[in-house]
Design a protein around this motif. Structure first.
Motif, PDB file in Angstrom:
ATOM      1  N   ASP A 279       0.833  -1.218   0.000  1.00 37.42           N
ATOM      2  CA  ASP A 279       0.000   0.000   0.000  1.00 37.42           C
ATOM      3  C   ASP A 279       0.860   1.257   0.000  1.00 37.42           C
ATOM      4  OD1 ASP A 279      -2.292  -1.517   0.044  1.00 37.42           O
ATOM      5  OD2 ASP A 279      -2.580  -1.344   2.217  1.00 37.42           O
ATOM      6  N   LEU A 280       1.998   1.175   0.708  1.00 37.94           N
ATOM      7  CA  LEU A 280       2.853   2.377   0.789  1.00 37.94           C
ATOM      8  C   LEU A 280       3.355   2.809  -0.588  1.00 37.94           C
ATOM      9  CD1 LEU A 280       4.625   1.662   4.158  1.00 37.94           C
ATOM     10  CD2 LEU A 280       3.451   3.793   3.583  1.00 37.94           C
ATOM     11  N   LYS A 281       3.420   1.859  -1.501  1.00 38.21           N
ATOM     12  CA  LYS A 281       3.834   2.217  -2.871  1.00 38.21           C
ATOM     13  C   LYS A 281       2.796   3.135  -3.517  1.00 38.21           C
ATOM     14  CE  LYS A 281       6.334  -2.057  -3.757  1.00 38.21           C
ATOM     15  NZ  LYS A 281       6.086  -3.405  -4.271  1.00 38.21           N
ATOM     16  N   LEU A 282       1.564   2.965  -3.066  1.00 41.08           N
ATOM     17  CA  LEU A 282       0.469   3.801  -3.574  1.00 41.08           C
ATOM     18  C   LEU A 282       0.422   5.137  -2.825  1.00 41.08           C
ATOM     19  CD1 LEU A 282      -1.773   3.037  -5.623  1.00 41.08           C
ATOM     20  CD2 LEU A 282      -3.180   2.399  -3.674  1.00 41.08           C
ATOM     21  N   ILE A 283       0.817   5.076  -1.557  1.00 41.50           N
ATOM     22  CA  ILE A 283       0.719   6.273  -0.708  1.00 41.50           C
ATOM     23  C   ILE A 283       1.830   7.274  -1.019  1.00 41.50           C
ATOM     24  CG2 ILE A 283       0.846   7.101   1.678  1.00 41.50           C
ATOM     25  CD1 ILE A 283      -0.451   4.371   2.506  1.00 41.50           C
ATOM     26  N   ILE A 284       3.037   6.756  -1.248  1.00 43.43           N
ATOM     27  CA  ILE A 284       4.146   7.685  -1.518  1.00 43.43           C
ATOM     28  C   ILE A 284       3.879   8.384  -2.853  1.00 43.43           C
ATOM     29  CG2 ILE A 284       5.644   5.940  -2.635  1.00 43.43           C
ATOM     30  CD1 ILE A 284       8.019   7.548  -1.521  1.00 43.43           C
ATOM     31  N   GLY A 285       4.232   9.635  -2.908  1.00 42.51           N
ATOM     32  CA  GLY A 285       3.978  10.339  -4.159  1.00 42.51           C
ATOM     33  C   GLY A 285       4.059  11.836  -4.002  1.00 42.51           C
ATOM     34  N   LYS A 286       4.645  12.293  -2.901  1.00 45.14           N
ATOM     35  CA  LYS A 286       4.823  13.731  -2.688  1.00 45.14           C
ATOM     36  C   LYS A 286       3.644  14.542  -3.213  1.00 45.14           C
ATOM     37  CE  LYS A 286       9.900  14.171  -2.936  1.00 45.14           C
ATOM     38  NZ  LYS A 286      10.241  13.278  -1.925  1.00 45.14           N
ATOM     39  N   ASP A 287       2.776  14.929  -2.328  1.00 40.99           N
ATOM     40  CA  ASP A 287       1.631  15.744  -2.748  1.00 40.99           C
ATOM     41  C   ASP A 287       2.094  17.024  -3.437  1.00 40.99           C
ATOM     42  OD1 ASP A 287       0.054  13.842  -1.631  1.00 40.99           O
ATOM     43  OD2 ASP A 287      -0.560  15.021   0.098  1.00 40.99           O
ATOM     44  N   ASP A 288       1.222  17.574  -4.260  1.00 41.46           N
ATOM     45  CA  ASP A 288       1.567  18.810  -4.986  1.00 41.46           C
ATOM     46  C   ASP A 288       1.439  20.032  -4.095  1.00 41.46           C
ATOM     47  OD1 ASP A 288       1.536  17.337  -7.615  1.00 41.46           O
ATOM     48  OD2 ASP A 288      -0.520  17.011  -6.933  1.00 41.46           O
ATOM     49  N   ILE A 289       0.528  19.944  -3.131  1.00 37.77           N
ATOM     50  CA  ILE A 289       0.317  21.073  -2.228  1.00 37.77           C
ATOM     51  C   ILE A 289       0.210  20.533  -0.804  1.00 37.77           C
ATOM     52  CG2 ILE A 289      -0.820  22.560  -3.932  1.00 37.77           C
ATOM     53  CD1 ILE A 289      -3.513  21.644  -2.865  1.00 37.77           C
ATOM     54  N   LEU A 290       0.674  21.352   0.146  1.00 33.96           N
ATOM     55  CA  LEU A 290       0.571  20.961   1.550  1.00 33.96           C
ATOM     56  C   LEU A 290      -0.231  22.045   2.243  1.00 33.96           C
ATOM     57  CD1 LEU A 290       1.203  19.325   4.031  1.00 33.96           C
ATOM     58  CD2 LEU A 290       3.555  20.098   3.942  1.00 33.96           C
ATOM     59  N   CYS A 291      -1.363  21.651   2.797  1.00 34.80           N
ATOM     60  CA  CYS A 291      -2.276  22.636   3.360  1.00 34.80           C
ATOM     61  C   CYS A 291      -2.254  22.555   4.884  1.00 34.80           C
ATOM     62  CB  CYS A 291      -3.684  22.402   2.835  1.00 34.80           C
ATOM     63  SG  CYS A 291      -3.729  22.451   1.027  1.00 34.80           S
ATOM     64  N   PHE A 292      -2.384  23.705   5.512  1.00 34.59           N
ATOM     65  CA  PHE A 292      -2.251  23.797   6.965  1.00 34.59           C
ATOM     66  C   PHE A 292      -3.409  24.626   7.516  1.00 34.59           C
ATOM     67  CE2 PHE A 292       0.424  25.833  10.573  1.00 34.59           C
ATOM     68  CZ  PHE A 292       0.097  24.831  11.466  1.00 34.59           C
ATOM     69  N   ASN A 293      -4.156  24.036   8.452  1.00 34.90           N
ATOM     70  CA  ASN A 293      -5.233  24.752   9.135  1.00 34.90           C
ATOM     71  C   ASN A 293      -4.717  25.173  10.494  1.00 34.90           C
ATOM     72  OD1 ASN A 293      -6.780  23.989   6.961  1.00 34.90           O
ATOM     73  ND2 ASN A 293      -8.021  22.493   8.078  1.00 34.90           N
ATOM     74  N   ASN A 294      -4.740  26.466  10.766  1.00 31.64           N
ATOM     75  CA  ASN A 294      -4.146  26.942  12.019  1.00 31.64           C
ATOM     76  C   ASN A 294      -5.066  27.915  12.752  1.00 31.64           C
ATOM     77  OD1 ASN A 294      -2.700  29.630  13.000  1.00 31.64           O
ATOM     78  ND2 ASN A 294      -1.557  27.874  13.755  1.00 31.64           N
ATOM     79  N   TYR A 295      -5.150  27.744  14.054  1.00 34.45           N
ATOM     80  CA  TYR A 295      -5.997  28.634  14.861  1.00 34.45           C
ATOM     81  C   TYR A 295      -5.292  29.262  16.047  1.00 34.45           C
ATOM     82  CZ  TYR A 295      -9.853  27.100  12.063  1.00 34.45           C
ATOM     83  OH  TYR A 295     -10.680  26.881  10.995  1.00 34.45           O
ATOM     84  N   SER A 296      -4.206  28.617  16.514  1.00 39.55           N
ATOM     85  CA  SER A 296      -3.561  29.134  17.725  1.00 39.55           C
ATOM     86  C   SER A 296      -2.114  28.654  17.777  1.00 39.55           C
ATOM     87  CB  SER A 296      -4.339  28.657  18.958  1.00 39.55           C
ATOM     88  OG  SER A 296      -3.861  29.286  20.121  1.00 39.55           O
ATOM     89  N   GLY A 297      -1.536  28.658  18.938  1.00 41.78           N
ATOM     90  CA  GLY A 297      -0.172  28.165  19.117  1.00 41.78           C
ATOM     91  C   GLY A 297      -0.008  27.684  20.543  1.00 41.78           C
ATOM     92  N   THR A 298       0.931  26.758  20.745  1.00 40.08           N
ATOM     93  CA  THR A 298       1.205  26.238  22.085  1.00 40.08           C
ATOM     94  C   THR A 298       2.696  26.408  22.362  1.00 40.08           C
ATOM     95  OG1 THR A 298      -0.481  24.553  21.727  1.00 40.08           O
ATOM     96  CG2 THR A 298       1.038  24.172  23.556  1.00 40.08           C
ATOM     97  N   PRO A 299       3.068  27.358  23.224  1.00 40.14           N
ATOM     98  CA  PRO A 299       4.494  27.559  23.496  1.00 40.14           C
ATOM     99  C   PRO A 299       5.071  26.400  24.302  1.00 40.14           C
ATOM    100  CG  PRO A 299       3.147  29.035  24.851  1.00 40.14           C
ATOM    101  CD  PRO A 299       2.206  28.297  23.961  1.00 40.14           C
ATOM    102  N   VAL A 300       6.227  25.884  23.877  1.00 40.90           N
ATOM    103  CA  VAL A 300       6.887  24.830  24.663  1.00 40.90           C
ATOM    104  C   VAL A 300       8.323  25.248  24.966  1.00 40.90           C
ATOM    105  CG1 VAL A 300       5.461  22.955  23.699  1.00 40.90           C
ATOM    106  CG2 VAL A 300       7.644  23.490  22.651  1.00 40.90           C
TER     107      VAL A 300
END
Ligand code: GCO
Length: 439
Positions: A279-300
């Motif tokens: 299955d990983l042969k099907l999964i690998i394939g570097k997506d064309d876009i990487l999307c990020f949903n962000n609302y806040s931050g957590t300081p560490v």
């Protein structure tokens, strides 16, 4: 900003469309979840929501007035395929046709999410992500969408927030359909979701110039002190959690590197079986876009521990803290590890909005929130990050899942009694911001 930088807004089908039962749409897991007493605030449901299905033209004009050049929406799977596979609902297909054409006529690029949590109930009845056939069901659905809309839509997000698709829906049970599986069973759901993503990506890529990706979310850890040790500690927390189903690297490493993080093969020895490697042969394939949903931050801190907030830190109506550092570092971490073009596909804030006596909605907190986050976007661009778009969550006030209609995220206020739309001050502010920067 580059001329083709996307300034947009985001929505999702279940949260805004509504369904009066005459549209040929099948039930989704969220319809059923709303029926379970005590799950959603005051047992509210999305039968009316923002009535977007019936108010499409008005909403398209409101989008045009915002000056956005991109609109991220999701397709309701059971609206297009009421049973999840097989028979197509022509009315549903026609609705998205009209939406897509309406956007293009207004110079707005459609950004289509295939799955924003509303799995057809009939597929969930067969186990949903617990069924190996899920990958084929999703491929069939993706194929229908690409055949119907691929001539006009080039940007696709297969899954919105995989962590919620898998973890919250099958492990913690907080979201529909509310399963509470064990860790290994959940890991298998994660694997099926990624395999479905791989299959759908192949379908999407069969159309020239099309782009596929997923929209990620996380707890947004960032270094409180940007020392080397501080950055490394925050990065580790950002990508890895105790549970695989909550770890970003468990979802993206297979896509970009073709294997799960080493610790998962130790934790789940069965993952070494050949079928997973296949299955990983099907999964690998570097997506064309990487999307990020962000609302806040957590300081560490440098030891990777969360740091307490200062007293009186600014809060949103969801109870989260306003903290643009999460957006800044999240984008940095993702870009560095996966080296893909980034899109911020959700960023926004719930405020306790009211229509004031003057008939307007003065949402100063939202204007301030957006401005602070757009400062971060500009900073990332100045630092040469490959960031190509920013979408506010959300266009309209809508059904906020477990919170029902109590949390307002929109740039446009929706009166849920009359369904009247009132553009908030933030709507006018964003329209002007885009006008000034889209040069
Ligand atoms: C999410 C979903 C949206 C929410 C939004 C506000 O990120 O949880 O994509 O559907 O409504 O995030 O909570």
């Amino acid at each position: 900003m580059k001329k083709d930088f996307m300034y947009g807004v985001s929505t999702s089908a279940f949260q805004i469309e509504g369904d009066d039962g005459k549209q040929g749409r099948g039930l989704s897991v969220w319809d059923s979840f709303c029926e379970r007493k005590g799950t959603v605030y005051q047992n509210e449901n999305a039968k009316v929501a923002a009535d977007h299905y019936n108010r499409l033209q008005e909403d398209l004009d409101l989008l045009a007035g915002l000056n956005v050049n991109a609109y991220r929406f999701s397709v309701s799977w059971p609206r297009v395929l009421p049973e999840g596979t097989g028979k197509i609902n022509d009315k549903g297909v026609d609705f998205y046709d009209r939406l897509i054409d309406g956007l293009l006529q207004r110079g707005i690029t459609p950004f289509l999410t295939m799955y924003h949590w509303d799995m057809p109930q009939s597929l969930s009845d067969k186990g949903g992500l617990q069924n190996d056939d899920f990958t084929k069901w999703f491929e069939e659905y993706a194929d229908v969408l690409v055949r119907k809309y691929g001539d006009r839509v080039k940007y696709y997000i297969t899954f919105n927030e995989p962590i919620n698709v898998v973890h919250s829906s099958y492990y913690s049970g907080a979201f529909a359909p509310g399963y509470r599986l064990n860790e290994w069973q959940t890991m298998q759901c994660l694997h099926r979701m990624l395999t479905a993503h791989g299959r759908a990506r192949n379908v999407i890529r069969s159309v020239p110039d099309s782009k596929a990706g997923m929209a990620m979310s996380t707890f947004e850890e960032y270094p409180v002190c940007a020392s080397l040790r501080g950055i490394e500690a925050a990065k580790e927390k950002f990508f890895q959690k105790d549970l695989a189903s909550e770890s970003i690297d468990a979802y993206l490493d297979p896509v970009y590197f073709g294997k799960y993080p080493d610790r998962l093969y130790e934790k789940f020895p069965a993952l070494n079986e050949n079928r997973y490697a296949e299955d990983l042969k099907l999964i690998i394939g570097k997506d064309d876009i990487l999307c990020f949903n962000n609302y806040s931050g957590t300081p560490v801190d440098e030891g990777g521990k969360s740091v307490a907030r200062e007293s009186g830190a600014p809060l949103t109506a969801m109870g989260g803290v306003v903290d643009p550092n999460g957006l800044y570092w999240g984008c940095k971490f993702l870009a560095e590890r996966y080296k893909a073009p980034l899109y911020v596909t959700e960023n926004g804030v719930a405020c306790n909005d009211i229509v004031a006596l003057d008939g307007k909605v003065h949402d100063l907190n939202r204007v301030d929130f957006l401005e602070r986050h757009l400062v971060v976007v500009r900073r990332l661009i100045d630092e040469k990050a490959d960031i190509r778009g920013y979408f506010v969550w959300s266009f309209l006030d809508n059904f906020e899942w477990l919170f029902g209609y109590t949390k307002r995220f929109g740039l446009v206020y929706v009166d849920y009694q009359t369904l009247k739309r009132t553009p908030k001050d933030s709507y006018h502010w964003y329209a002007e911001y885009i006008r000034a920067h889209k040069k």
